[in-house]
Design a protein around this motif. Structure first.
Motif, short mmCIF file in Angstrom:
data_model
loop_
_atom_site.label_atom_id
_atom_site.label_comp_id
_atom_site.label_asym_id
_atom_site.label_seq_id
_atom_site.Cartn_x
_atom_site.Cartn_y
_atom_site.Cartn_z
N GLY A 106 28.22 52.59 53.96
CA GLY A 106 26.86 53.10 53.80
C GLY A 106 25.82 52.15 54.34
N TYR A 107 26.04 50.86 54.16
CA TYR A 107 25.12 49.85 54.67
C TYR A 107 25.08 49.86 56.20
CZ TYR A 107 22.72 45.30 54.87
OH TYR A 107 21.84 44.28 55.10
N ALA A 108 26.23 50.01 56.80
CA ALA A 108 26.30 50.09 58.27
C ALA A 108 25.54 51.32 58.78
CB ALA A 108 27.75 50.14 58.74
N ILE A 109 25.69 52.44 58.10
CA ILE A 109 24.97 53.65 58.48
C ILE A 109 23.47 53.46 58.28
CG2 ILE A 109 24.56 56.07 57.83
CD1 ILE A 109 27.61 56.20 57.21
N LEU A 110 23.11 52.82 57.19
CA LEU A 110 21.70 52.57 56.89
C LEU A 110 21.04 51.75 58.00
CD1 LEU A 110 19.38 52.73 54.77
CD2 LEU A 110 20.22 50.55 53.91
N LEU A 111 21.74 50.74 58.50
CA LEU A 111 21.18 49.90 59.56
C LEU A 111 21.00 50.66 60.87
CD1 LEU A 111 22.96 46.51 58.89
CD2 LEU A 111 20.59 47.14 58.39
N ALA A 122 20.05 51.44 42.04
CA ALA A 122 18.97 50.77 42.78
C ALA A 122 19.16 50.92 44.28
CB ALA A 122 18.91 49.29 42.40
N ALA A 123 20.40 50.80 44.74
CA ALA A 123 20.67 50.96 46.17
C ALA A 123 20.40 52.40 46.61
CB ALA A 123 22.11 50.57 46.47
N ALA A 124 20.74 53.35 45.76
CA ALA A 124 20.46 54.76 46.08
C ALA A 124 18.96 55.00 46.17
CB ALA A 124 21.10 55.67 45.04
N PHE A 125 18.19 54.40 45.27
CA PHE A 125 16.74 54.54 45.33
C PHE A 125 16.15 53.84 46.55
CE2 PHE A 125 16.69 55.77 40.72
CZ PHE A 125 16.05 56.99 40.91
N ALA A 126 16.78 52.75 46.98
CA ALA A 126 16.33 52.08 48.21
C ALA A 126 16.50 53.01 49.40
CB ALA A 126 17.10 50.78 48.42
N ILE A 127 17.60 53.74 49.43
CA ILE A 127 17.82 54.71 50.50
C ILE A 127 16.80 55.84 50.41
CG2 ILE A 127 19.42 56.46 51.40
CD1 ILE A 127 21.70 54.57 50.54
N LEU A 128 16.50 56.27 49.19
CA LEU A 128 15.49 57.31 49.00
C LEU A 128 14.13 56.84 49.53
CD1 LEU A 128 14.66 60.09 47.82
CD2 LEU A 128 14.14 58.86 45.70
N ARG A 129 13.73 55.60 49.19
CA ARG A 129 12.46 55.05 49.70
C ARG A 129 12.45 55.01 51.22
NH1 ARG A 129 13.30 51.18 45.90
NH2 ARG A 129 13.66 49.58 47.46
N LEU A 130 13.54 54.53 51.80
CA LEU A 130 13.63 54.47 53.25
C LEU A 130 13.54 55.86 53.86
CD1 LEU A 130 14.12 52.63 55.74
CD2 LEU A 130 16.54 53.09 55.44
#
Length: 181
Positions: free
Chosen positions: A78-83, A160-168
């Motif tokens: 997921g982190y790789a996809i996020l980047l 928290a990580a899921a909410f970080a993705i939501l914010r992004l």
């Protein structure tokens, strides 16, 4: 004899990376005042039979060792996809220092990265403590409490990580909407 200077250089680079992460995340103050840490502490306390008295057939670390590797693999993917998320213009917008008033603050891009890195670090530390406890059979006591707390924190930080993705995603949505006009 380049071996020892190379180790020193590697170690210094690693320490610099840890300092960057720790500064971006906010240190112990951010951890202990976090809603997610408090949730983990509450969950650990109400699950005291798991780590307090233990069981001959089953231990808390069995749960950690079966759950955490799966979550960790999913997180790294997921982190790789996020980047790779969004356009280069969007990344330029959220990266870099912010306004003069916010000087010293991390950019939104770095805040998201720090959140994901924290999630990964907590999972790895929880997994290491769990394996250590398995090897030394720490089914109960302080080590069991600490291990189960880390496990609970790793699970709660996933929110928290899921909410970080939501914010992004929200920032990206606003960015796209503003560029359509």
């Amino acid at each position: 004899m380049d071996f020892f200077p190379n180790i020193k250089t590697q170690f210094q680079g690693t320490l610099k990376s840890w300092r960057i992460y720790w500064e971006l995340y906010g240190g112990l103050k951010s951890i202990f005042s976090s809603t997610y840490f408090l949730i983990a502490m509450f969950f650990t306390l109400i699950c005291f039979p798991v780590w307090w008295s233990g069981n001959d057939d089953w231990a808390w670390f069995n749960l950690c060792n079966s759950v955490l590797p799966n979550i960790l693999g999913f997180t790294l993917g997921g982190y790789a996809i996020l980047l790779a998320f969004g356009s280069s213009k969007f990344m330029e917008l959220i990266a870099g220092k912010q306004s003069k008033e916010g000087e010293g603050d991390a950019s939104p891009f770095m805040q998201i990265n720090a959140t994901f890195l924290h999630f990964i670090i907590v999972q790895v530390v929880a997994l290491l403590v769990s394996v250590f406890s398995l090897v030394w059979d720490f089914r109960t006591g302080y080590m069991a409490f600490l291990g189960f707390l880390l496990f609970s924190y790793a699970i709660s930080v996933s929110i928290a990580a899921a909410f970080a993705i939501l914010r992004l995603s929200r920032w990206y949505d606003i960015f796209v909407s503003n560029n359509r006009e």
